[in-house]
Design an enzyme around this catalytic site. Structure first.
Site, mmCIF file in Angstrom:
data_model
loop_
_atom_site.group_PDB
_atom_site.id
_atom_site.type_symbol
_atom_site.label_atom_id
_atom_site.label_comp_id
_atom_site.label_asym_id
_atom_site.label_seq_id
_atom_site.Cartn_x
_atom_site.Cartn_y
_atom_site.Cartn_z
ATOM 1 N N GLU A 172 1.234 6.349 -7.148
ATOM 2 C CA GLU A 172 0.141 7.249 -7.509
ATOM 3 C C GLU A 172 0.558 8.715 -7.382
ATOM 4 O OE1 GLU A 172 -3.153 6.186 -5.064
ATOM 5 O OE2 GLU A 172 -3.813 4.566 -6.399
ATOM 6 N N GLU A 208 0.831 -1.205 0.000
ATOM 7 C CA GLU A 208 0.000 0.000 0.000
ATOM 8 C C GLU A 208 0.869 1.259 0.000
ATOM 9 O OE1 GLU A 208 -3.070 2.096 -0.592
ATOM 10 O OE2 GLU A 208 -3.484 -0.017 -0.148
#
Length: 236
Positions: A75, A68
């Site tokens: 991102e 994550e």
């Protein structure tokens, strides 16, 4: 020279910790993963898992958190260099999300293999305890209904958790107690008395302009329905 090296190491730790905290603070998925990690650790201590099982669980949870973190970094970088839509940017984000999905799926499988027999045994003992005590059943149901009503109110975003909104919490609890009394006694006089008290509860919520008629009826039906189904399953 040594002092500078020590400061560099300390700064590296600070940067790493700040990155983790920032990700937890800003990313919804990371909040969820962190919550699940803490929950699994607490359950592991409570159920007394073995040392090897705890190691496997720790590795699996660490992989999810690391994936994550990397996905968030990807991102952020993609948004920086390609603020407009780009097929390659989409591919990079999809691949990062895929890595998180694989790690999370692995963690779920590991958690199931470690906990399923233990949790099944605990639930069996829990329901045996409920069956032995009618008072425990009613208390459990009332707590469950309170949580359910608050959850439904938060979904509709109307009223506050303890006042107003749909459904009426007081009506739900009144309906639950009405059905609980119905299962407890065969005396028709007590049945009508409890029904009368339920109607008074509904009327007071409407009279006080806290709920509409529909909200109180939905609350009462919810409480009666949940209680009836639960007591029927336990065959009390």
């Amino acid at each position: 020279m040594k002092k500078g090296t020590k400061q560099d190491i300390t700064q590296s730790f600070n940067v790493a910790i700040e990155g983790i905290i920032e990700t937890i603070r800003t990313e919804r998925n990371m909040k969820f993963h962190a919550f699940c990690t803490i929950l699994v650790l607490m359950i592991s201590i409570f159920l007394g898992v073995s040392r090897m099982e705890l190691i496997v669980l720790s590795i699996s949870m660490s992989l999810v958190l690391a994936a994550e973190l990397l996905n968030t970094a990807i991102e952020s970088f993609v948004d920086l260099v390609s603020p407009d839509y780009n097929l390659l940017a989409k591919r990079a984000k999809d691949v990062g999300a895929g890595a998180v999905f694989i790690a999370a799926t692995n963690a779920l499988i590991v958690g199931y293999l470690v906990f399923h027999k233990r949790i099944a045994g605990e639930f069996a003992s829990f329901f045996d305890l409920l069956k032995e005590s009618y008072a425990n059943v009613i208390v459990f149901l009332l707590i469950f209904l309170v949580i359910l009503v608050i959850s439904i109110k938060s979904f509709f975003k109307k009223g506050t958790p303890l006042r107003g909104g749909i459904p009426s919490g007081h009506s739900a609890l009144g309906g639950a107690l009405f059905v609980g009394i119905f299962f407890l006694t065969d005396d028709v006089r007590i049945f009508y008395l409890s029904l009368f008290l339920l109607i008074l509860v509904l009327q007071s919520r409407v009279e006080g302009k806290i709920h509409t008629v529909l909200e109180t009826i939905i609350g009462a039906v919810l409480g009666m329905g949940v209680t009836y189904l639960f007591l029927s399953v336990l065959k009390i």
